[in-house]
Scaffold this motif. Structure first.
Motif, PDB file in Angstrom:
ATOM      1  N   MET A  18       0.745  -1.083   0.001  1.00 19.95           N
ATOM      2  CA  MET A  18       0.183  -0.005   0.129  1.00 19.95           C
ATOM      3  C   MET A  18       1.007   1.103  -0.044  1.00 19.95           C
ATOM      4  SD  MET A  18      -2.936  -1.438   2.620  1.00 19.95           S
ATOM      5  CE  MET A  18      -3.756   0.327   2.652  1.00 19.95           C
ATOM      6  N   ILE A  19       1.993   1.232   0.848  1.00 17.92           N
ATOM      7  CA  ILE A  19       2.949   2.201   0.709  1.00 17.92           C
ATOM      8  C   ILE A  19       3.704   2.501  -0.752  1.00 17.92           C
ATOM      9  CG2 ILE A  19       5.114   3.393   1.658  1.00 17.92           C
ATOM     10  CD1 ILE A  19       4.356   1.876   4.164  1.00 17.92           C
ATOM     11  N   GLN A  20       3.906   1.395  -1.135  1.00 18.98           N
ATOM     12  CA  GLN A  20       4.583   1.192  -2.395  1.00 18.98           C
ATOM     13  C   GLN A  20       3.952   1.962  -3.544  1.00 18.98           C
ATOM     14  OE1 GLN A  20       6.054  -2.888  -2.482  1.00 18.98           O
ATOM     15  NE2 GLN A  20       8.184  -2.184  -2.663  1.00 18.98           N
ATOM     16  N   ASP A  21       2.666   1.441  -3.856  1.00 16.89           N
ATOM     17  CA  ASP A  21       1.618   1.855  -4.757  1.00 16.89           C
ATOM     18  C   ASP A  21       0.848   3.176  -4.552  1.00 16.89           C
ATOM     19  OD1 ASP A  21      -0.714   1.424  -3.138  1.00 16.89           O
ATOM     20  OD2 ASP A  21      -0.998  -0.756  -4.049  1.00 16.89           O
ATOM     21  N   GLY A  22       1.159   3.861  -3.470  1.00 17.22           N
ATOM     22  CA  GLY A  22       0.690   5.136  -3.224  1.00 17.22           C
ATOM     23  C   GLY A  22      -0.457   5.009  -2.422  1.00 17.22           C
ATOM     24  N   THR A  23      -1.077   3.971  -2.233  1.00 15.72           N
ATOM     25  CA  THR A  23      -2.416   4.126  -1.329  1.00 15.72           C
ATOM     26  C   THR A  23      -2.428   4.663  -0.173  1.00 15.72           C
ATOM     27  OG1 THR A  23      -3.174   1.863  -2.476  1.00 15.72           O
ATOM     28  CG2 THR A  23      -4.205   2.305  -0.389  1.00 15.72           C
ATOM     29  N   LEU A  24      -1.049   4.421   0.551  1.00 16.52           N
ATOM     30  CA  LEU A  24      -0.714   5.226   1.635  1.00 16.52           C
ATOM     31  C   LEU A  24       0.441   6.029   1.384  1.00 16.52           C
ATOM     32  CD1 LEU A  24      -0.697   2.357   4.397  1.00 16.52           C
ATOM     33  CD2 LEU A  24      -2.293   4.071   4.194  1.00 16.52           C
ATOM     34  N   GLN A  25       0.223   7.314   1.582  1.00 16.30           N
ATOM     35  CA  GLN A  25       1.060   8.451   1.274  1.00 16.30           C
ATOM     36  C   GLN A  25       2.132   8.762   2.034  1.00 16.30           C
ATOM     37  OE1 GLN A  25       1.458   9.980  -2.008  1.00 16.30           O
ATOM     38  NE2 GLN A  25      -0.356   8.683  -2.830  1.00 16.30           N
ATOM     39  N   LEU A  26       3.315   9.250   1.960  1.00 16.91           N
ATOM     40  CA  LEU A  26       4.172   9.810   2.697  1.00 16.91           C
ATOM     41  C   LEU A  26       3.776  10.909   3.707  1.00 16.91           C
ATOM     42  CD1 LEU A  26       7.289   9.708   3.650  1.00 16.91           C
ATOM     43  CD2 LEU A  26       7.565  11.711   1.946  1.00 16.91           C
ATOM     44  N   GLY A  27       3.991  10.529   5.042  1.00 15.18           N
ATOM     45  CA  GLY A  27       3.235  11.497   6.030  1.00 15.18           C
ATOM     46  C   GLY A  27       1.789  11.233   6.563  1.00 15.18           C
ATOM     47  N   GLU A  28       1.262  10.160   5.599  1.00 10.38           N
ATOM     48  CA  GLU A  28      -0.270  10.121   6.150  1.00 10.38           C
ATOM     49  C   GLU A  28      -0.395   9.307   7.126  1.00 10.38           C
ATOM     50  OE1 GLU A  28      -4.095   7.825   4.010  1.00 10.38           O
ATOM     51  OE2 GLU A  28      -2.151   8.201   2.787  1.00 10.38           O
ATOM     52  N   LYS A  29      -1.389   9.692   8.039  1.00  7.93           N
ATOM     53  CA  LYS A  29      -1.816   8.765   9.302  1.00  7.93           C
ATOM     54  C   LYS A  29      -2.397   7.723   8.829  1.00  7.93           C
ATOM     55  CE  LYS A  29      -3.866   8.977  13.760  1.00  7.93           C
ATOM     56  NZ  LYS A  29      -4.672  10.035  14.618  1.00  7.93           N
ATOM     57  N   ILE A  30      -1.893   6.305   9.315  1.00 11.86           N
ATOM     58  CA  ILE A  30      -2.357   4.990   8.712  1.00 11.86           C
ATOM     59  C   ILE A  30      -3.982   4.945   9.777  1.00 11.86           C
ATOM     60  CG2 ILE A  30      -0.295   4.169   8.506  1.00 11.86           C
ATOM     61  CD1 ILE A  30      -0.577   2.610  10.653  1.00 11.86           C
ATOM     62  N   PRO A  31      -4.731   4.075   9.342  1.00 11.34           N
ATOM     63  CA  PRO A  31      -5.949   4.033  10.029  1.00 11.34           C
ATOM     64  C   PRO A  31      -5.796   3.448  11.526  1.00 11.34           C
ATOM     65  CG  PRO A  31      -6.161   3.283   7.806  1.00 11.34           C
ATOM     66  CD  PRO A  31      -4.779   3.488   7.984  1.00 11.34           C
ATOM     67  N   SER A  32      -6.804   3.570  12.415  1.00 11.39           N
ATOM     68  CA  SER A  32      -6.693   2.925  13.666  1.00 11.39           C
ATOM     69  C   SER A  32      -6.387   1.350  13.812  1.00 11.39           C
ATOM     70  CB  SER A  32      -7.946   3.341  14.440  1.00 11.39           C
ATOM     71  OG  SER A  32      -9.146   2.407  14.071  1.00 11.39           O
ATOM     72  N   GLN A  33      -5.887   1.102  14.680  1.00 16.46           N
ATOM     73  CA  GLN A  33      -5.728  -0.444  15.013  1.00 16.46           C
ATOM     74  C   GLN A  33      -6.974  -1.408  14.663  1.00 16.46           C
ATOM     75  OE1 GLN A  33      -3.128  -1.914  17.922  1.00 16.46           O
ATOM     76  NE2 GLN A  33      -1.352  -0.332  17.693  1.00 16.46           N
ATOM     77  N   ARG A  34      -8.165  -0.584  15.273  1.00 17.36           N
ATOM     78  CA  ARG A  34      -9.257  -1.227  15.192  1.00 17.36           C
ATOM     79  C   ARG A  34      -9.518  -1.453  13.664  1.00 17.36           C
ATOM     80  NH1 ARG A  34     -14.213   0.431  14.440  1.00 17.36           N
ATOM     81  NH2 ARG A  34     -13.553   2.576  14.760  1.00 17.36           N
TER      82      ARG A  34
END
Length: 229
Positions: A18-34
């Motif tokens: 997800m980080i590699q394909d840009g789904t999660l962007q640099l500096g972005e907060k990831i979803p909660s653990q729940r």
């Protein structure tokens, strides 16, 4: 159903993608653990293990009171290493020092005992390290490194040393992950060359050279982490 021991690594791989394909962007907060545990259908304990692995590799960073953020792409090199997760029991210095003694002796006692197929597996693992580093697959790069060292340990003639290696495997694994965020391409190239010299010593059935090459390899990895064991 995935083996329980493989679940965190499988999820870590999905998040890395997800980080590699840009789904999660640099500096972005990831979803909660729940939310993330529900998304992947896993326990929070397994998710936390996956997140800790990615944090050690430098792909995520947890900030107290704020959450966990994407801290770098797979090809990034920084000056930041994650906190040592075993600080309550052993320092990272102690683990590297133990690795030098333990794995040096294991390499010595494995010389002359590795089958041709095992040496080929070690060569394959070294090639995988090189290829995965080039394409930014940090998880697979470290997995190949772990396989390389485990094959040598499996051939050790001393059953107690083999058992001891397994007992401290989690701590050893962490020292193989921890320097990754500050490892530049030149150091990875050198590490891969060191693997090949270890293979050559083992193939030549030279216990003295096998020990020396392994000890130097681990010392150089420790140096990369800023340590002089």
């Amino acid at each position: 159903m995935l083996n329980r021991t493989l679940v965190p690594q499988s999820v870590a791989r999905e998040i890395q993608s997800m980080i590699q394909d840009g789904t999660l962007q640099l500096g972005e907060k990831i979803p909660s653990q729940r939310e993330f545990s529900q998304k992947f259908g896993i326990s929070r304990a397994s998710l936390r293990e996956a997140l800790l692995t990615l944090e050690t590799l430098g792909l995520l960073k947890t900030e107290a009171g704020r959450g966990t953020f994407v801290s770098g792409g797979p090809s990034s090199v920084s000056n930041h290493m994650a906190p040592w997760r075993y600080s309550g029991s052993y320092s990272v210095f102690d683990v590297f020092q133990t690795r030098i003694m333990l794995e040096g002796q294991i390499a010595s006692l494995s010389a002359g005992r590795l089958m041709a197929s095992q040496l080929e597996q070690m060569e394959d693992a070294t090639r995988q390290m090189e290829e995965c580093w080039a394409k930014g697959d940090l998880l697979a790069n470290v997995e190949a490194d772990l396989d390389f060292h485990a094959i040598i340990a499996s051939a050790c003639s001393n059953t107690m040393l083999r058992a001891l290696y397994q007992t401290v495997r989690d701590q050893i694994t962490e020292t193989q992950r921890q320097p990754i965020p500050i490892t530049d391409p030149a150091r990875m190239t050198a590490s891969i060359a060191e693997h090949r010299r270890i293979i050559a010593a083992l193939r030549s059935n030279d216990p003295t050279a096998a020990r020396a090459e392994m000890e130097m390899h681990i010392r150089n990895t420790a140096h990369c982490a800023g340590l002089e064991p």
